[in-house]
Design a protein around this motif. Structure first.
Motif, PDB file in Angstrom:
ATOM      1  N   ASN A  31     -45.410  52.460  35.818  1.00 44.05           N
ATOM      2  CA  ASN A  31     -44.904  52.594  37.193  1.00 44.05           C
ATOM      3  C   ASN A  31     -44.252  51.303  37.653  1.00 44.05           C
ATOM      4  N   ASP A  74     -42.225  60.383  43.805  1.00 41.35           N
ATOM      5  CA  ASP A  74     -43.070  59.763  42.786  1.00 41.35           C
ATOM      6  C   ASP A  74     -44.120  58.877  43.449  1.00 41.35           C
ATOM      7  N   ARG A  99     -50.002  58.565  36.558  1.00 42.29           N
ATOM      8  CA  ARG A  99     -48.795  59.396  36.545  1.00 42.29           C
ATOM      9  C   ARG A  99     -48.970  60.439  37.626  1.00 42.29           C
ATOM     10  N   ALA A 113     -51.049  55.858  33.655  1.00 43.65           N
ATOM     11  CA  ALA A 113     -49.678  55.498  33.348  1.00 43.65           C
ATOM     12  C   ALA A 113     -49.576  54.073  32.824  1.00 43.65           C
TER      13      ALA A 113
END
Ligand SMILES: Nc1ncnc2c1ncn2[C@@H]1O[C@H](COP(=O)(O)OP(=O)(O)OP(=O)(O)O)[C@@H](O)[C@H]1O
Ligand SMILES: [Mg+2]
Lengths: 333, 301
Positions: B68, B269, B52, B64
């Protein structure tokens, strides 16, 4: 069928004249060999017949039909190239089948013909291989296979054996001779090799700078060459040429004697000389004799001869087999 | 990776064992640099892809899992950009291979000034992608100032086509094809020149006309170079970016590379961008393996 006639054929590349004008008749079923020094236009002549080069002027006819302007495939000839020119990405089968496929023959007929040709040439077990996976001799046979499936009116060979080693060459030479007897098709064959020319040919055409020096059977050319060029070109080892007194005595500018027509003796003879290098072949001995003013003469003696380097010997030409030439190199009969 | 084949050649030449050891040591620095060069970024990308890691949300950290990837696939642009990517790559490859083959055949003919033409040929390859995209967009395909618009007006049109506006993906395809055409043409031209002249003579004797000669002799001879062109172009074309960015059409005709960029640039991101990058790498391998097999099967038979 397959008689080929060349009438006044001329070929020039730009300003360079390669063949200044040539007439030649090749009869149906004949085995004709073109010989001549490198660059004399043998390949060019063959390619003119094949249609791969255009003539500058003159006509070429096959079986009486004028094909001067015809495309190569329309002439009904097959050619075997020096480097074989196989199609590297096709299997042996597809290589042999290619001309038939191009002729739009149906699959079953193609298969029958390919199998027959492969059987004749001992290629059946290699049909699925690529040319790159074959030996030189096998490649040569594939090239011949590709040539025979079309049932051509004549075969054209451009030095087909020159890429093979000596032993294989002898074998393939016999196979080609065999093939000619079996098929009875006209063959036109270009070579550098004396032995190939003498053994295969019904008729030899000696070329020099695009000009025909003489046409005749192998023995005709050997026995009665029309001029000094042919005399020197046909026969191995080469004919000895002598100028000066011995020639003048015989009313000629030059006389020629073949090495096999000279007798060698230790005691008496017409010409004296000292032995240079002697080449012992077992069946024959080639002696290079330094005969003073006459120059170096080659003598071919049968079997073993017991002379060695530096020995003094006497040479006598066979009187019936001396060739006389005038100042222009033309034979005097 | 690039060091491997050379390694074999070298070991064949160096006869003694000692020389081999020496050779290995001599190559070690190059191999190390190469390995670091490709391995470190890849390892980092894989690492980030499972993290993350959003620049606007620095407190939210930790593993994560596959989320993703999940959200990258769920991105509203993903499917469209995937299709765009495939269309752009495939379209450009088809155009450049077909065009390159024809051009190579043409350049293989003897004509006056051939040397200069060949030299000029390669020039598009040296133009920076951003520059060529700008030139195409503003000087050639522009609806007002463009060359194409001028031509259209000459033939009586009052409303010339706005290429980048109306046909964005197609326009990018044209620009990219223009850049890659010389590459394909030159590789194929080199291959053509290595085709044995006697093959042509032999096929002429065998009754092959120009078309059959091309189909059965030339094309199979070109199969391998075509595979090489496809492989190289696939890798580079999947990364097409400058033309899309300069064209300002990322929203309509963006590809996966552009999507990765916008994840990073607009959404900041990093995790999702890394996941997208990995997807693109896998896609590149799948597509090129598929294409190479396809070409091999159809041309070499
Ligand atoms: N396409 C061409 N353009 C210009 N000159 C050529 C061309 N092809 C052949 N020649 C010239 O024609 C001459 C004859 O060539 P050719 O290949 O027929 O000789 P050859 O007798 O077959 O020789 P070799 O025994 O060495 O094969 C040579 O001088 C060659 O340089
Ligand atoms: Mg020749």
């Amino acid at each position: 069928m397959g008689s080929i006639t060349l009438k006044n054929v001329r070929k020039a590349f730009g300003d360079t004249v390669i063949i200044p004008g040539l007439d030649l008749a090749i009869a149906d079923g004949e085995f004709v060999v073109f010989v001549g020094p490198s660059g004399c236009g043998k390949s060019t002549l063959l390619r003119l017949i094949a249609g791969l080069e255009d003539v500058t002027s003159g006509t070429i006819s096959i079986d009486g039909e004028d094909v001067t302007e015809a495309a190569p495939a329309k002439r009904g000839l097959s050619m075997v190239f020096q480097s074989y020119a196989l199609y590297p990405h096709m299997s042996v089968y597809n290589n042999i089948a290619f001309p038939l496929k191009m002729a739009k023959m149906d699959k079953a007929a193609i298969d029958a013909k390919v199998q027959t040709a492969a059987a004749t040439l001992n290629l059946t077990q290699y049909l699925q291989r690529r040319p790159g996976q074959l030996s030189g001799g096998q490649r040569q046979r594939v090239a011949i296979g590709r040539a025979i499936v079309r049932n051509p009116r004549a075969f054209l060979f451009d030095e087909p054996l020159s890429n093979l080693d000596a032993a294989l060459r002898v074998g393939m030479r016999l196979e080609i001779g065999e093939l000619h007897h079996k098929l009875g098709t006209t063959m036109v064959y270009v070579t550098h090799d004396q032995v190939e020319a003498m053994t295969l040919a019904d008729k030899i055409v000696v070329l020099n700078a695009g000009v025909i020096e003489q046409v005749g059977s192998p023995l005709e050319l050997y026995k009665s060459p029309a001029n000094q060029f042919v005399a020197g070109f046909i026969g191995s080892p080469k004919m000895n040429f002598v100028t000066g007194a011995p020639a003048v005595n015989r009313n000629a500018a030059t006389i020629g004697v073949r090495p096999e027509h000279i007798k060698i003796s230790k005691d008496t003879g017409e010409w004296a000389g000292t032995v240079g290098v002697a080449e012992h072949l077992g069946s024959d001995t080639f002696l290079h004799v330094n005969a003073a003013a006459l120059g170096t003469l080659t003598v071919r003696a049968e079997g073993e001869v017991s002379v060695s380097y530096g020995d003094r010997v006497f040479l006598t030409p066979d009187l019936n087999r001396i060739h006389r030439f005038d100042a222009n190199g033309v034979v005097i009969r | 990776m690039g060091g491997l084949p050379r390694w074999h050649i070298l070991s064949g030449i160096m006869a003694t064992r000692q020389a081999q050891v020496l050779g290995r040591w001599a190559l070690a620095p190059a191999v190390t640099v190469l390995a670091a060069w490709s391995f470190v970024p890849l390892a980092l990308t894989i690492y980030f892809a499972f993290l993350r890691y959003n620049l606007q949300d620095p407190d939210n950290t930790g593993w994560a899992g596959f989320s993703n990837f999940y959200y990258f696939f769920k991105d509203p642009y993903f499917v469209k950009d995937l299709i765009n990517t495939v269309l752009l790559v495939a379209g450009t490859i088809v155009t450049t291979v077909v065009g390159g083959t024809l051009l190579a055949l043409l350049l293989d003919q003897p004509f006056w000034g051939r040397g200069i033409v060949r030299l000029l040929m390669i020039s598009p390859f040296f133009v920076l992608p951003t520059v060529s995209a700008l030139v195409w967009k503003n000087l050639i395909m522009h609806p007002v100032f463009g060359l194409f618009a001028g031509i259209q007006r000459f033939f009586g049109s009052h409303e010339p086509l706005d290429w980048f506006g109306r046909l964005p993906l197609f326009s990018v395809g044209i620009v990219v094809s223009w850049q890659w055409l010389p590459y394909a043409a030159l590789i194929l031209l080199t291959a053509l020149q290595s085709l044995d002249e006697e093959q042509k003579d032999a096929s002429a004797m065998d009754g092959a006309g120009p078309l059959s000669y091309f189909r059965y002799i030339v094309l199979p001879h070109l199969a391998r170079p075509i595979t090489v062109v496809i492989l190289i172009e696939t890798i580079f074309l999947l990364n097409t970016f400058a033309e899309i960015k300069v064209g300002g059409i990322g929203g309509i005709a963006g590809n996966l590379t552009y999507l990765v960029f916008s994840q990073l640039n607009d959404a900041t991101d990093v995790g999702m961008a890394a996941a997208g990058g990995l997807v693109a790498v896998v896609l590149a391998n799948v597509v090129s393996a598929f294409l190479v097999r396809l070409v091999g099967k159809n041309l070499e038979a």
